[in-house]
Scaffold this motif. Structure first.
Motif, PDB file in Angstrom:
ATOM      1  N   CYS A  15     -49.537 -37.421 -20.229  1.00 31.30           N
ATOM      2  CA  CYS A  15     -50.546 -38.472 -20.130  1.00 31.30           C
ATOM      3  C   CYS A  15     -49.861 -39.617 -19.291  1.00 31.30           C
ATOM      4  O   CYS A  15     -48.413 -39.709 -19.057  1.00 31.30           O
ATOM      5  CB  CYS A  15     -50.624 -39.127 -21.640  1.00 31.30           C
ATOM      6  SG  CYS A  15     -51.446 -40.550 -21.601  1.00 31.30           S
ATOM      7  N   THR A  26     -48.943 -42.635 -20.183  1.00 26.24           N
ATOM      8  CA  THR A  26     -48.303 -43.156 -21.042  1.00 26.24           C
ATOM      9  C   THR A  26     -46.883 -42.694 -20.883  1.00 26.24           C
ATOM     10  O   THR A  26     -45.750 -43.380 -20.942  1.00 26.24           O
ATOM     11  CB  THR A  26     -48.558 -43.228 -22.440  1.00 26.24           C
ATOM     12  OG1 THR A  26     -50.208 -44.095 -22.362  1.00 26.24           O
ATOM     13  CG2 THR A  26     -48.001 -43.990 -23.309  1.00 26.24           C
ATOM     14  N   HIS A  52     -47.618 -36.508 -26.340  1.00 24.32           N
ATOM     15  CA  HIS A  52     -48.359 -36.996 -27.385  1.00 24.32           C
ATOM     16  C   HIS A  52     -49.776 -36.515 -27.282  1.00 24.32           C
ATOM     17  O   HIS A  52     -50.884 -36.981 -27.827  1.00 24.32           O
ATOM     18  CB  HIS A  52     -48.541 -38.488 -27.587  1.00 24.32           C
ATOM     19  CG  HIS A  52     -49.131 -39.156 -26.245  1.00 24.32           C
ATOM     20  ND1 HIS A  52     -48.062 -39.485 -25.168  1.00 24.32           N
ATOM     21  CD2 HIS A  52     -50.254 -39.583 -25.932  1.00 24.32           C
ATOM     22  CE1 HIS A  52     -48.846 -40.169 -24.425  1.00 24.32           C
ATOM     23  NE2 HIS A  52     -50.116 -40.120 -24.819  1.00 24.32           N
ATOM     24  N   CYS A  67     -55.452 -37.445 -26.325  1.00 23.85           N
ATOM     25  CA  CYS A  67     -55.145 -38.831 -26.008  1.00 23.85           C
ATOM     26  C   CYS A  67     -56.248 -39.245 -24.840  1.00 23.85           C
ATOM     27  O   CYS A  67     -56.826 -40.114 -25.145  1.00 23.85           O
ATOM     28  CB  CYS A  67     -53.842 -39.199 -25.368  1.00 23.85           C
ATOM     29  SG  CYS A  67     -53.401 -40.766 -25.054  1.00 23.85           S
TER      30      CYS A  67
HETATM   31 ZN   LIG Z   1     -51.777 -40.954 -23.761  1.00 20.34          ZN
END
Ligand SMILES: [Zn+2]
Ligand SMILES: [Zn+2]
Length: 327
Positions: free
Chosen positions: A38, A40, A60, A147
């Motif tokens: 991701c 992030t 995640h 996510c």
């Molecule tokens: Zn994420």
């Protein structure tokens, strides 16, 4: 176990041989089958998020199977196929938790940021924050739902019911949410980097009725827009593209500075807001509907030890859809 570990911010992840983790009370251990990469994760590695746990194992968007139960866990069973999302723990007693907004918890833990995540062969998670998944399913194709899909879903819900929706930044989240929005009967306008004709063609292949550069105006004013790209100047661009009373949602955890803009762009009850994290209810709602929506995720596979390559390919926009690590 094998894991890709971030030891120092801004440095490449290091392939590490670590002791197999053991689940404590209320926790489960999951054998990781696939873990999505991701944006992030890039913000964690780059040190753009405050106070990460170090060393940390990122990741995640985890799909795997429960292989050990800590004491007191009865909602999950050994062998169950499960998903582990970004939200790893909430306190349950702060004002936000009490009013049903656990995504804003004062003392949360986040998978792959403040507790170890899924760039590994095994991960331990708080059982209350683990989602059971259908026993059968494609693990790689499912990982990005944890996510990109979930945060996208929350953003879409918060954007409201407007029929004409704009998606700024057509990466992992937008390629899923475009399909969800189409399933809901909305019209999707996709905005990519100016000149990214490949990305625009990709968006159209997923049902966008219009695709163009983020510097272009949509054919008609939008009811709402979601900004997935971490690019501050997209905020005034999106405000300019929505109609009176329209809403712009910033879905990313980090964004470059927003340039100043004339009040005229916000005037007439346009709204600007951000979406932070997810609640467990978001996950339950989205994962229950996902099979009916017929979402097809486009994924690029990497082996666990190629995690650094996957991150740099994400940074450079070298693939369509989502990258997924397969340990
Ligand atoms: Zn994420
Ligand atoms: Zn709380």
């Amino acid at each position: 176990m094998r894991a890709m570990q971030l030891r120092r911010l801004g440095q490449p992840l290091v392939l590490s041989e670590l002791p197999d983790p053991v689940p404590g009370p209320g926790e489960v251990r999951v054998h990781v089958a696939a873990c999505g990469v991701c944006r992030t994760d890039l913000h964690v590695v780059d040190g753009e998020l405050p106070d990460p746990k170090l060393p940390i194992i990122p990741g995640h968007e985890i799909v795997g199977r429960v292989d050990q139960l800590g004491s007191g866990v009865d909602a999950l069973r050994i062998g169950m196929r499960v998903g582990i999302p970004w939200l790893g723990y909430t306190c349950g007693v702060c004002p936000y938790c009490v009013e049903g907004r656990e995504n804003l918890c004062d003392r949360p833990l986040f998978t792959g940021y403040t507790r170890d995540g899924g760039y590994a062969t095994y991960v331990v998670a708080d059982a209350r924050f683990v989602f059971p998944l259908p026993a059968e399913g494609d693990d790689v194709a499912t990982a990005p739902l944890l996510c990109a899909g979930l945060i996208g879903w929350r953003s879409l819900r918060i954007a409201g019911d407007g029929k004409k929706i704009g998606l700024y930044g057509f990466g992992a989240a937008a390629h899923i949410i475009a399909q969800v929005a189409r399933w809901q009967g909305r019209e999707v306008a996709a905005f990519t980097k100016p000149g990214d004709v490949t990305g625009q063609a990709f968006a159209k292949s997923l049902g966008a009725s219009w695709a163009g550069g983020s510097d272009e105006a949509p054919p008609e004013p939008l009811d709402c827009a979601i900004i997935f790209a971490p690019v501050g100047p997209l905020v005034p661009a999106a405000l300019k593209a929505v109609r009176k009373g329209g809403r712009v949602v910033c879905a990313g955890i980090h964004m470059s500075d927003i340039p100043s803009f004339p009040y005229q762009l916000l005037w007439e009850e346009r709204q600007l807001m951000s979406v932070a994290n997810l609640t467990r209810q978001d996950g339950i709602d989205f994962l229950r509907l996902a099979p009916q929506m017929g979402i097809v995720t486009k994924t690029t596979r990497y082996s666990l030890n190629q995690a650094n390559q996957a991150l740099s390919d994400l940074r450079a926009g070298r693939f369509e859809g989502a990258a997924v690590l397969v340990p």
